[in-house]
Structure formats: C-alpha cells, structure tokens
Write a protein that holds these residues in place. Structure first.
Motif, mmCIF file in Angstrom:
data_model
loop_
_atom_site.group_PDB
_atom_site.id
_atom_site.type_symbol
_atom_site.label_atom_id
_atom_site.label_comp_id
_atom_site.label_asym_id
_atom_site.label_seq_id
_atom_site.Cartn_x
_atom_site.Cartn_y
_atom_site.Cartn_z
ATOM 1 N N THR A 142 17.423 19.143 -21.744
ATOM 2 C CA THR A 142 17.992 17.948 -21.494
ATOM 3 C C THR A 142 17.926 17.442 -20.199
ATOM 4 N N MET A 143 17.979 18.453 -19.230
ATOM 5 C CA MET A 143 18.176 17.850 -17.788
ATOM 6 C C MET A 143 16.509 17.153 -17.749
ATOM 7 N N PHE A 144 15.605 17.756 -17.952
ATOM 8 C CA PHE A 144 14.278 17.104 -17.677
ATOM 9 C C PHE A 144 14.383 15.803 -18.449
ATOM 10 N N GLU A 145 14.806 15.683 -19.614
ATOM 11 C CA GLU A 145 14.841 14.252 -20.519
ATOM 12 C C GLU A 145 15.473 13.211 -19.557
ATOM 13 N N THR A 146 16.580 13.705 -19.066
ATOM 14 C CA THR A 146 17.413 12.706 -18.195
ATOM 15 C C THR A 146 16.480 12.088 -17.066
ATOM 16 N N GLN A 147 15.838 13.187 -16.315
ATOM 17 C CA GLN A 147 15.022 12.984 -15.127
ATOM 18 C C GLN A 147 14.003 12.011 -15.530
ATOM 19 N N TYR A 148 13.219 12.354 -16.531
ATOM 20 C CA TYR A 148 12.014 11.599 -16.757
ATOM 21 C C TYR A 148 12.335 10.102 -17.356
ATOM 22 N N THR A 149 13.511 9.940 -17.828
ATOM 23 C CA THR A 149 13.987 8.697 -18.465
ATOM 24 C C THR A 149 14.352 7.762 -17.097
ATOM 25 N N GLU A 150 14.913 8.515 -15.988
ATOM 26 C CA GLU A 150 15.292 7.715 -14.847
ATOM 27 C C GLU A 150 13.845 7.505 -14.214
ATOM 28 N N LEU A 151 12.892 8.229 -14.123
ATOM 29 C CA LEU A 151 11.581 8.227 -13.450
ATOM 30 C C LEU A 151 10.918 7.021 -14.165
ATOM 31 N N ALA A 152 11.148 6.664 -15.557
ATOM 32 C CA ALA A 152 10.500 5.885 -16.189
ATOM 33 C C ALA A 152 10.974 4.198 -15.550
ATOM 34 N N VAL A 153 12.216 4.266 -15.276
ATOM 35 C CA VAL A 153 12.774 2.932 -14.883
ATOM 36 C C VAL A 153 12.220 2.748 -13.474
ATOM 37 N N VAL B 157 9.482 3.858 -12.066
ATOM 38 C CA VAL B 157 8.266 3.424 -12.226
ATOM 39 C C VAL B 157 8.075 1.923 -12.142
ATOM 40 N N ASP B 158 8.686 1.309 -12.872
ATOM 41 C CA ASP B 158 8.892 0.051 -13.211
ATOM 42 C C ASP B 158 9.433 -0.873 -12.092
ATOM 43 N N ASP B 159 10.497 -0.406 -11.459
ATOM 44 C CA ASP B 159 11.095 -1.114 -10.253
ATOM 45 C C ASP B 159 10.052 -1.222 -9.053
ATOM 46 N N ILE B 160 9.658 -0.147 -8.948
ATOM 47 C CA ILE B 160 8.534 0.028 -7.710
ATOM 48 C C ILE B 160 7.173 -0.912 -7.977
ATOM 49 N N ALA B 161 6.691 -0.934 -9.094
ATOM 50 C CA ALA B 161 5.537 -1.763 -9.446
ATOM 51 C C ALA B 161 5.939 -3.138 -9.404
ATOM 52 N N GLU B 162 7.154 -3.425 -9.882
ATOM 53 C CA GLU B 162 7.692 -4.901 -9.873
ATOM 54 C C GLU B 162 7.563 -5.274 -8.615
ATOM 55 N N ASP C 257 0.957 -1.407 0.002
ATOM 56 C CA ASP C 257 -0.002 -0.031 -0.021
ATOM 57 C C ASP C 257 1.066 1.266 0.073
ATOM 58 N N GLY C 258 1.897 1.159 0.716
ATOM 59 C CA GLY C 258 2.990 2.316 0.953
ATOM 60 C C GLY C 258 3.499 2.573 -0.521
ATOM 61 N N LEU C 259 3.889 1.366 -1.188
ATOM 62 C CA LEU C 259 4.593 1.596 -2.288
ATOM 63 C C LEU C 259 3.678 1.883 -3.237
ATOM 64 N N SER C 260 2.442 1.713 -3.430
ATOM 65 C CA SER C 260 1.362 2.104 -4.397
ATOM 66 C C SER C 260 1.537 3.871 -4.362
ATOM 67 N N HIS C 261 1.492 4.493 -3.033
ATOM 68 C CA HIS C 261 1.389 5.941 -3.026
ATOM 69 C C HIS C 261 2.942 6.412 -3.754
ATOM 70 N N LEU C 262 4.025 5.386 -3.335
ATOM 71 C CA LEU C 262 5.266 5.954 -3.943
ATOM 72 C C LEU C 262 5.229 5.996 -5.514
ATOM 73 N N LEU C 263 4.621 4.832 -6.049
ATOM 74 C CA LEU C 263 4.381 4.701 -7.476
ATOM 75 C C LEU C 263 3.552 5.651 -8.220
ATOM 76 N N ALA C 264 2.466 5.968 -7.564
ATOM 77 C CA ALA C 264 1.546 7.139 -7.847
ATOM 78 C C ALA C 264 2.267 8.456 -7.812
ATOM 79 N N ASP C 265 3.221 8.653 -6.951
ATOM 80 C CA ASP C 265 4.024 10.077 -6.922
ATOM 81 C C ASP C 265 5.065 9.666 -8.059
ATOM 82 N N THR C 266 5.820 8.952 -8.081
ATOM 83 C CA THR C 266 6.579 8.815 -9.019
ATOM 84 C C THR C 266 6.005 8.775 -10.427
ATOM 85 N N TYR C 267 5.058 8.203 -10.713
ATOM 86 C CA TYR C 267 4.398 8.396 -12.112
ATOM 87 C C TYR C 267 4.033 9.673 -12.393
ATOM 88 N N THR C 268 3.334 10.232 -11.515
ATOM 89 C CA THR C 268 2.912 11.749 -11.608
ATOM 90 C C THR C 268 4.112 12.777 -11.821
#
Length: 155
Positions: free
Chosen positions: A50-61, A63-68, A17-28
């Motif tokens: 360029t900075m934002f691209e680096t950041q959203y790319t890291e966030l995409a990974v 999201v997957d780690d948290i969901a898994e 449940d806590g990780l679900s909140h973390l996943l939602a924050d990370t995805y948002t």
C-alpha cells in the motif's frame, strides 16, 4: 517563437539540464518503487504494498510536473530509458530483494532525488526562476519526508 519570460537562454538551458537529471532520478525511482510494489513479500507485505503504491502514484505526477517545467523553459524533456539511464544517479535493481533491502534502496533513492534537486536550486534561484525554485523546494520536502518515513521502518 522566442521565449521572453525574464530568464535568459543560457540560464534556462542550465536549469533545464539540471531538471533533466531530476526527471531521470524521479522516473527511475518511480519505476523502482512500482517494481517493489509488485514484488514485495514477507510480514510487511500489506503495509509496504500500500505504501509503495501511494509513493509511485505521487512520483508519476511529479514526473509530469518536472517534464512540463522543462518544456516551459523551452527545451525538450528526456523521455527514453536510455536517456534516463545516462542521466540518473539512481541504479536500477535487477533482482527482487527482500522487503528490508527494498526499503533501504528506496530511502537511498529518495535521498538521491533530494541531492539532485538541491544541486539545481542555486541556479534557479540565481536566475530568478521562482517557479522552478518552488518546484524544487516541494520535491525536496516530499522526498525528505518519504525517506524519513521509510527509514523509520528499519529502526
């Protein structure tokens, strides 16, 4: 098949449940960062784009780690915008703010993710859930560093 990893069902549920909140924050935060990447303008355009691209790319990974991790604990990971809107502590941006406001909102977003991760940590630690504790530690460290770097642009 029953999950037998040394963490009881109630603890796994509380952690998930806590990780679900973390996943939602990370995805948002991912979505907000991607939006700002597309729409940033002004004298800091190239740096921030360029900075934002680096950041959203890291966030995409992330999201997957948290969901898994939620799935490994035996629970479904939230995966809809309505679930994320309900679970996230980060508000969406409806407009297109100037670059300084974008940076400010992203600092606040990264700090919000840290606070969400920090709330889950004691539960994971008390349950002996080292993989989740490790994931949370890594997330907090990265988001604190990113917030610092973004904050530095405004000083």
């Amino acid at each position: 098949m029953k999950i037998d990893i040394g963490i009881g069902q109630k603890d796994r549920k509380k952690i998930a449940d806590g990780l679900s909140h973390l996943l939602a924050d990370t995805y948002t935060l991912y979505l907000k960062t991607h939006n700002f990447h597309w729409n940033v303008t002004g004298p800091m355009f190239n740096t921030l784009h360029t900075m934002f691209e680096t950041q959203y790319t890291e966030l995409a990974v992330a999201v997957d780690d948290i969901a898994e991790r939620i799935r490994a604990l035996g629970f479904p990971a939230p995966g809809t915008y309505s679930q994320y809107a309900r679970l996230s502590s980060i508000k969406e941006e409806e407009g297109v703010p100037d670059w300084k406001e974008m940076v400010k909102q992203l600092v606040e977003g990264h700090e919000a993710v840290v606070k969400t991760a920090r709330k889950v940590f004691p539960t994971a630690e008390a349950a002996g859930d080292e993989p989740t504790a490790d994931l949370l530690t890594q997330r907090m460290q990265l988001h604190e560093k990113t917030a610092w770097m973004l904050r530095s642009l405004l000083e």
